[in-house]
Design a protein around this motif. Structure first.
Motif, mmCIF file in Angstrom:
data_model
loop_
_atom_site.group_PDB
_atom_site.id
_atom_site.type_symbol
_atom_site.label_atom_id
_atom_site.label_comp_id
_atom_site.label_asym_id
_atom_site.label_seq_id
_atom_site.Cartn_x
_atom_site.Cartn_y
_atom_site.Cartn_z
ATOM 1 N N ASN A 1 0.831 -1.210 0.000
ATOM 2 C CA ASN A 1 0.000 0.000 0.000
ATOM 3 C C ASN A 1 0.873 1.270 0.000
ATOM 4 O O ASN A 1 0.672 2.198 0.780
ATOM 5 N N ILE A 2 1.863 1.247 -0.870
ATOM 6 C CA ILE A 2 2.789 2.366 -1.053
ATOM 7 C C ILE A 2 2.615 2.864 -2.479
ATOM 8 O O ILE A 2 2.286 2.097 -3.378
ATOM 9 N N ARG A 3 2.835 4.128 -2.692
ATOM 10 C CA ARG A 3 2.748 4.699 -4.037
ATOM 11 C C ARG A 3 4.146 4.782 -4.640
ATOM 12 O O ARG A 3 5.114 5.011 -3.924
ATOM 13 N N PHE A 4 4.204 4.605 -5.950
ATOM 14 C CA PHE A 4 5.492 4.669 -6.665
ATOM 15 C C PHE A 4 5.380 5.669 -7.807
ATOM 16 O O PHE A 4 4.364 5.722 -8.491
ATOM 17 N N ALA A 5 6.450 6.446 -7.978
ATOM 18 C CA ALA A 5 6.484 7.392 -9.098
ATOM 19 C C ALA A 5 7.917 7.608 -9.547
ATOM 20 O O ALA A 5 8.861 7.517 -8.757
ATOM 21 N N VAL A 6 8.040 7.882 -10.836
ATOM 22 C CA VAL A 6 9.322 8.310 -11.403
ATOM 23 C C VAL A 6 9.181 9.796 -11.677
ATOM 24 O O VAL A 6 8.260 10.222 -12.372
ATOM 25 N N TRP A 7 10.053 10.579 -11.068
ATOM 26 C CA TRP A 7 10.056 12.026 -11.279
ATOM 27 C C TRP A 7 11.174 12.373 -12.254
ATOM 28 O O TRP A 7 12.339 12.035 -12.022
ATOM 29 N N THR A 8 10.803 13.033 -13.328
ATOM 30 C CA THR A 8 11.782 13.526 -14.296
ATOM 31 C C THR A 8 11.858 15.039 -14.154
ATOM 32 O O THR A 8 11.142 15.633 -13.337
ATOM 33 N N GLU A 9 12.681 15.651 -14.977
ATOM 34 C CA GLU A 9 12.772 17.114 -14.936
ATOM 35 C C GLU A 9 11.415 17.762 -15.206
ATOM 36 O O GLU A 9 11.127 18.856 -14.710
ATOM 37 N N ARG A 10 10.553 17.067 -15.921
ATOM 38 C CA ARG A 10 9.211 17.602 -16.200
ATOM 39 C C ARG A 10 8.395 17.746 -14.922
ATOM 40 O O ARG A 10 7.785 18.777 -14.663
ATOM 41 N N GLU A 11 8.341 16.672 -14.124
ATOM 42 C CA GLU A 11 7.611 16.734 -12.856
ATOM 43 C C GLU A 11 8.270 17.699 -11.878
ATOM 44 O O GLU A 11 7.590 18.454 -11.181
ATOM 45 N N LEU A 12 9.596 17.671 -11.847
ATOM 46 C CA LEU A 12 10.315 18.539 -10.919
ATOM 47 C C LEU A 12 10.082 20.016 -11.228
ATOM 48 O O LEU A 12 9.960 20.832 -10.315
ATOM 49 N N LYS A 13 9.969 20.357 -12.489
ATOM 50 C CA LYS A 13 9.667 21.747 -12.872
ATOM 51 C C LYS A 13 8.247 22.129 -12.467
ATOM 52 O O LYS A 13 8.019 23.207 -11.925
ATOM 53 N N LYS A 14 7.289 21.237 -12.705
ATOM 54 C CA LYS A 14 5.892 21.491 -12.323
ATOM 55 C C LYS A 14 5.761 21.688 -10.813
ATOM 56 O O LYS A 14 4.937 22.463 -10.355
ATOM 57 N N MET A 15 6.566 20.958 -10.051
ATOM 58 C CA MET A 15 6.501 21.037 -8.592
ATOM 59 C C MET A 15 7.302 22.222 -8.047
ATOM 60 O O MET A 15 7.299 22.468 -6.861
ATOM 61 N N GLY A 16 8.025 22.909 -8.925
ATOM 62 C CA GLY A 16 8.831 24.050 -8.503
ATOM 63 C C GLY A 16 10.156 23.667 -7.873
ATOM 64 O O GLY A 16 10.806 24.477 -7.234
ATOM 65 N N ILE A 17 10.576 22.411 -8.068
ATOM 66 C CA ILE A 17 11.860 21.956 -7.513
ATOM 67 C C ILE A 17 13.011 22.382 -8.407
ATOM 68 O O ILE A 17 14.088 22.705 -7.945
ATOM 69 N N LEU A 18 12.767 22.411 -9.710
ATOM 70 C CA LEU A 18 13.786 22.868 -10.675
ATOM 71 C C LEU A 18 13.419 24.249 -11.183
ATOM 72 O O LEU A 18 12.291 24.603 -11.314
#
Length: 113
Positions: free
Chosen positions: A96-113
């Motif tokens: 019952n754990i979630r898994f995701a691959v974060w690329t530069e695309r997700e990181l930019k959307k999240m404001g991390i990059l």
């Protein structure tokens, strides 16, 4: 990955996180052996959801172009990554754990990059 760590440290929505603190066995279809996969991050958010995150360049998440000079190497990387992520998804489903691959695309959307 360093910027993701800083994001986790600064986010009020993250209860705790760990880097490469979990091992998941996976079958490598290239050498036909079982290996150990250490996902980049595991974290618990304020919603009490546990996530396993892998951070990768977007180009490693899609099949490589046959036009690439290093096509063979890129294909091997892609195939191995897919095997790791398939094993991680199965592991996460059972726990019952979630898994995701974060690329530069997700990181930019999240404001991390």
């Amino acid at each position: 990955e360093k910027k993701v760590m800083m994001f986790f440290d600064e986010s009020i929505n993250i209860e705790w996180w760990n880097s490469e603190g979990l091992m998941i066995p996976y079958f490598n279809p290239i050498d036909k052996k079982v290996h150990s996969y250490f996902p980049d991050f595991i974290f618990l958010n304020k919603k009490k959801e546990t996530w396993i995150i892998e951070v990768k360049p977007y180009k490693e998440t899609i099949p490589p172009s046959k036009r690439l000079r290093n096509y063979r190497s890129a294909l091997i990387t892609y195939v191995i990554n897919q095997s790791k992520w398939k094993s991680a998804m199965k592991f996460c489903e059972k726990q019952n754990i979630r898994f995701a691959v974060w690329t530069e695309r997700e990181l930019k959307k999240m404001g991390i990059l």
